[in-house]
Design a protein around this motif. Structure first.
Motif, short mmCIF file in Angstrom:
data_model
loop_
_atom_site.label_atom_id
_atom_site.label_comp_id
_atom_site.label_asym_id
_atom_site.label_seq_id
_atom_site.Cartn_x
_atom_site.Cartn_y
_atom_site.Cartn_z
N LEU A 98 -36.44 41.95 46.44
CA LEU A 98 -36.36 40.90 47.46
C LEU A 98 -37.75 40.35 47.77
N GLY A 99 -38.76 41.20 47.71
CA GLY A 99 -40.13 40.74 47.90
C GLY A 99 -40.54 39.74 46.84
N THR A 100 -40.09 39.95 45.59
CA THR A 100 -40.43 38.99 44.53
C THR A 100 -39.82 37.62 44.81
N VAL A 101 -38.62 37.60 45.39
CA VAL A 101 -37.97 36.32 45.67
C VAL A 101 -38.74 35.56 46.75
N MET A 102 -39.28 36.26 47.74
CA MET A 102 -40.11 35.60 48.75
C MET A 102 -41.32 34.94 48.09
N ASN A 103 -41.93 35.63 47.14
CA ASN A 103 -43.05 35.03 46.42
C ASN A 103 -42.61 33.84 45.58
N CYS A 104 -41.44 33.94 44.97
CA CYS A 104 -40.90 32.81 44.20
C CYS A 104 -40.78 31.56 45.06
N LEU A 105 -40.21 31.73 46.25
CA LEU A 105 -39.99 30.57 47.13
C LEU A 105 -41.31 29.98 47.60
N ALA A 106 -42.30 30.83 47.85
CA ALA A 106 -43.62 30.33 48.25
C ALA A 106 -44.24 29.52 47.13
N LEU A 107 -44.20 30.04 45.91
CA LEU A 107 -44.78 29.31 44.78
C LEU A 107 -44.00 28.03 44.50
N GLN A 108 -42.69 28.09 44.61
CA GLN A 108 -41.87 26.88 44.42
C GLN A 108 -42.29 25.79 45.39
N ASP A 109 -42.50 26.15 46.64
CA ASP A 109 -42.85 25.16 47.65
C ASP A 109 -44.15 24.46 47.30
N PHE A 110 -45.17 25.22 46.91
CA PHE A 110 -46.46 24.62 46.60
C PHE A 110 -46.42 23.83 45.29
N LEU A 111 -45.61 24.26 44.33
CA LEU A 111 -45.46 23.48 43.10
C LEU A 111 -44.80 22.14 43.39
N GLU A 112 -43.80 22.16 44.25
CA GLU A 112 -43.13 20.90 44.56
C GLU A 112 -44.02 19.99 45.39
N GLN A 113 -44.87 20.57 46.24
CA GLN A 113 -45.86 19.76 46.94
C GLN A 113 -46.82 19.10 45.96
N ALA A 114 -47.04 19.76 44.81
CA ALA A 114 -47.92 19.21 43.77
C ALA A 114 -47.18 18.27 42.84
N GLY A 115 -45.91 17.97 43.15
CA GLY A 115 -45.16 16.99 42.38
C GLY A 115 -44.42 17.54 41.18
N VAL A 116 -44.20 18.86 41.13
CA VAL A 116 -43.55 19.48 39.98
C VAL A 116 -42.14 19.93 40.35
N ASP A 117 -41.14 19.47 39.59
CA ASP A 117 -39.78 19.96 39.78
C ASP A 117 -39.75 21.44 39.40
N THR A 118 -39.19 22.26 40.27
CA THR A 118 -39.23 23.71 40.09
C THR A 118 -37.88 24.32 40.40
N ARG A 119 -37.50 25.31 39.61
CA ARG A 119 -36.27 26.04 39.85
C ARG A 119 -36.57 27.53 39.96
N VAL A 120 -35.97 28.18 40.95
CA VAL A 120 -36.05 29.63 41.07
C VAL A 120 -34.73 30.20 40.55
N GLN A 121 -34.82 31.16 39.64
CA GLN A 121 -33.64 31.87 39.15
C GLN A 121 -33.77 33.34 39.52
#
Length: 253
Positions: A93-116
């Motif tokens: 579950l800790g890894t998923v929190m990190n996934c969501l944090a990285l997804q947010d900053f990637l999308e702020q940088a204009g990159v379409d991102t998917r978490v699986q």
């Protein structure tokens, strides 16, 4: 929105069918990277990693496996008396929190991102489906794999090797803290330690050099996976590794 550099002939190749084939990488980021050595997430660190990844997405297909050690480490919780399976699930579950944090900053940088996620949690992540992940990458989306293997007793190193095989990555990129590659000995303890630019899996076994955990190591060796071990420290090292520049230590079959 970030402006990406167009692909070049060095980054792509053409199949006989005429389809464009780009370099595809699996980047492994430890939980410690996300926390900058502390508990929780370090926003500046994640923002910098996201910007570096964003600068590569039009040239390279990127998938990422993240750890969760900045929140929970199953083995340590188990040693403290917790049931190992339950402790490992907390780590997932800790890894998923990190996934969501990285997804947010990637999308702020204009990159379409998917978490699986390997654990079903439909409100925050897709289920892990290898062919869907491949399709996302072909559309220049970054795919972040969370929740480890969805099973206890498996490290995220092993998951990185397994995901790389399933999505047909060309190379596994192992990002390390505090070291810029593979050495003949621990450079923090042995001043005579020498950095190796290239290493085979057989040589690593003969020298008892621990590049990653043994299960992951065997998986890579048995399936002829190429791996680059590189240090997070250094200007733009994540982007350089993704783009295939020379740094760190290349480990080959």
């Amino acid at each position: 929105m970030t402006t990406h550099t167009p692909a070049t002939t060095q980054d792509i190749a053409h199949n006989p069918s005429g389809a464009v084939k780009r370099r595809r990488v699996l980047l492994k980021l430890s939980g410690e990277v996300f926390g900058a050595g502390k508990l929780g997430v370090d926003m500046d660190t994640i923002r910098d990693i996201a910007k570096q990844i964003a600068s590569t997405v039009d040239r390279v297909e990127v998938a990422i496996v993240v750890g969760g050690g900045n929140f929970f480490r199953g083995a340590q919780l188990s040693q403290a008396g917790m049931d190992r399976s339950r402790a490992d699930y907390m780590g997932m579950l800790g890894t998923v929190m990190n996934c969501l944090a990285l997804q947010d900053f990637l999308e702020q940088a204009g990159v379409d991102t998917r978490v699986q996620s390997a654990i079903t949690m439909g409100q925050v992540a897709e289920a892990y489906i290898p062919r869907r992940a491949i399709r996302h990458m072909e559309k220049s989306r970054v795919v972040i794999f969370g929740a480890g293997a969805g099973l206890p007793y498996f490290s995220t190193d092993t998951v990185a090797a397994q995901r790389a095989l399933e999505v047909h990555a060309d190379v596994v990129l192992m990002a390390k803290n505090g070291v810029d590659g593979v050495y003949t000995a621990d450079p923090k303890k042995d001043p005579t330690a020498v950095k190796l630019d290239h290493l085979s899996y057989d040589e690593a076994m003969a020298r008892d050099i621990r590049v990653m955990d043994q299960t992951a190591f065997s998986l890579c060796k048995d399936n002829n996976v190429t791996m680059l071990v590189f240090g997070m420290e250094g200007e733009g090292n994540v982007a350089r590794a993704i783009l295939g520049e020379e740094l760190g230590t290349l480990v080959t079959p």
